[in-house]
Scaffold this motif. Sequence first.
Motif, mmCIF file in Angstrom:
data_model
loop_
_atom_site.group_PDB
_atom_site.id
_atom_site.type_symbol
_atom_site.label_atom_id
_atom_site.label_comp_id
_atom_site.label_asym_id
_atom_site.label_seq_id
_atom_site.Cartn_x
_atom_site.Cartn_y
_atom_site.Cartn_z
ATOM 1 N N VAL A 31 17.294 -30.928 -66.922
ATOM 2 C CA VAL A 31 16.965 -32.360 -66.874
ATOM 3 C C VAL A 31 16.886 -32.987 -68.247
ATOM 4 C CG1 VAL A 31 15.783 -32.300 -64.622
ATOM 5 C CG2 VAL A 31 14.482 -31.885 -66.735
ATOM 6 N N GLU A 32 16.832 -32.077 -69.302
ATOM 7 C CA GLU A 32 16.789 -32.630 -70.665
ATOM 8 C C GLU A 32 18.070 -33.384 -70.987
ATOM 9 O OE1 GLU A 32 16.021 -29.677 -73.603
ATOM 10 O OE2 GLU A 32 13.974 -29.377 -72.889
ATOM 11 N N GLU A 33 18.002 -34.227 -71.968
ATOM 12 C CA GLU A 33 19.182 -34.999 -72.375
ATOM 13 C C GLU A 33 20.231 -34.066 -72.996
ATOM 14 O OE1 GLU A 33 18.529 -38.278 -74.862
ATOM 15 O OE2 GLU A 33 17.293 -39.315 -73.395
ATOM 16 N N PRO A 34 21.519 -34.359 -72.883
ATOM 17 C CA PRO A 34 22.550 -33.504 -73.501
ATOM 18 C C PRO A 34 22.371 -33.458 -75.012
ATOM 19 C CG PRO A 34 23.500 -35.556 -72.692
ATOM 20 C CD PRO A 34 22.085 -35.502 -72.215
ATOM 21 N N LEU A 35 22.876 -32.317 -75.580
ATOM 22 C CA LEU A 35 22.700 -32.099 -77.023
ATOM 23 C C LEU A 35 23.348 -33.219 -77.847
ATOM 24 C CD1 LEU A 35 21.342 -29.856 -78.610
ATOM 25 C CD2 LEU A 35 23.585 -28.826 -78.952
ATOM 26 N N LEU A 36 24.573 -33.638 -77.411
ATOM 27 C CA LEU A 36 25.269 -34.705 -78.138
ATOM 28 C C LEU A 36 25.413 -35.941 -77.271
ATOM 29 C CD1 LEU A 36 28.159 -32.586 -79.690
ATOM 30 C CD2 LEU A 36 26.123 -33.413 -80.854
ATOM 31 N N GLY A 37 25.050 -37.041 -77.828
ATOM 32 C CA GLY A 37 25.211 -38.299 -77.108
ATOM 33 C C GLY A 37 26.633 -38.825 -77.267
ATOM 34 N N THR A 38 26.959 -39.857 -76.530
ATOM 35 C CA THR A 38 28.328 -40.437 -76.587
ATOM 36 C C THR A 38 28.650 -40.910 -77.996
ATOM 37 O OG1 THR A 38 27.788 -41.269 -74.394
ATOM 38 C CG2 THR A 38 29.845 -42.052 -75.368
ATOM 39 N N LEU A 39 27.641 -41.502 -78.614
ATOM 40 C CA LEU A 39 27.852 -42.014 -79.976
ATOM 41 C C LEU A 39 28.193 -40.884 -80.949
ATOM 42 C CD1 LEU A 39 27.712 -44.911 -81.026
ATOM 43 C CD2 LEU A 39 25.469 -44.328 -82.011
ATOM 44 N N ASP A 40 27.428 -39.728 -80.736
ATOM 45 C CA ASP A 40 27.690 -38.573 -81.617
ATOM 46 C C ASP A 40 29.122 -38.080 -81.462
ATOM 47 O OD1 ASP A 40 25.082 -38.682 -82.407
ATOM 48 O OD2 ASP A 40 24.422 -37.392 -80.736
ATOM 49 N N VAL A 41 29.571 -38.009 -80.197
ATOM 50 C CA VAL A 41 30.946 -37.520 -79.939
ATOM 51 C C VAL A 41 31.959 -38.434 -80.615
ATOM 52 C CG1 VAL A 41 32.682 -37.113 -78.141
ATOM 53 C CG2 VAL A 41 30.321 -36.370 -77.784
#
Length: 195
Positions: free
Chosen positions: A18-28
Motif C-alpha cells: 500500500v506504500e507509495e511507489p519508489l519513483l513517482g511519475t515526475l522522477d521517471v
Amino acid sequence: MYASAAEILEETLSAAAVEEPLLGTLDVILIATILAITAWYYLKKKEDEVPKRDYNITVTPMGSSTQSAESSFIKKLKSSDRKLVAFYGSQTGTGEEFAGRLAKEGIRYKMKGMVADPEEYEMEELISLKDIPNSIAIFCLATYGEGDPTDNAMDFYEWLMNGDADLTGVNYAVSLGGGAGSRVQIYPSRGFLYL
Ligand SMILES: Cc1cc2nc3c(=O)[nH]c(=O)nc-3n(C[C@H](O)[C@H](O)[C@H](O)COP(=O)(O)O)c2cc1C
C-alpha cells in the motif's frame, strides 16, 4: 501473544504494497530526460570526432589530356624515329597479330615499325604521313559479314568512304579480310600491286 514469523512477513508485505511507489511519475520523466540528454551529448561528441575531409575529390575524365598527347601517330613516329605504322582492324585478334608481325618485319628493311589501333589515333593525320620521308602505313583489316569493317575500324572506314581523304603521296599497303581468299594489296598511289 507474539505473532508468528509468517504473520509478521505477511503484514510487512501488505504494508509495503500500500506504500507509495519508489519513483513517482515526475522522477521517471526527470531520469528519462537526463538519460536522453546524456545520450545526445555522447552521440554529438562522437560525430564531432569524425575527421573533417581536408581534400577535394576531383573527377578526371578518362584519357583527356594524355590521350590527346598520344593520339598523334605522326608525333609518335617522328619522336621514335620510325617510318612504318601497321594499323589493324580486328575483332578476334588475328588482324592485330598480323599487324604486329609486319611492324616487326619492317626492321629487315631498315624501317622501325609501330602497331596502331585506328580507334586510338587521329586517322585524319594519315594525310601528313607523306611528310615523313620513306614512310609507309600498312592496314591489316579483317572484314566480317559482307566485307564489313571491324568495330575498331568503323570510324576510319566511314572517314575513308566520306571521300575527304586525299592520300596522294602517301605510301600505304592494305590487307583486307583474312579469309582464304584475302590478299595483300599495295597502293603506292599509282595503281594496285597484288601480293
Ligand atoms: C562471321 C564471320 C564473317 C566473316 N566475313 C568475312 C568477309 O566478309 N570477308 C573476308 O574476307 N573474311 C571474312 N571472315 C574471315 C575473317 O575476316 C577472318 O577470320 C579474320 O582473320 C578475322 O580477323 P580478326 O581475328 O582480327 O577479327 C569472316 C569470319 C567470320 C567468323
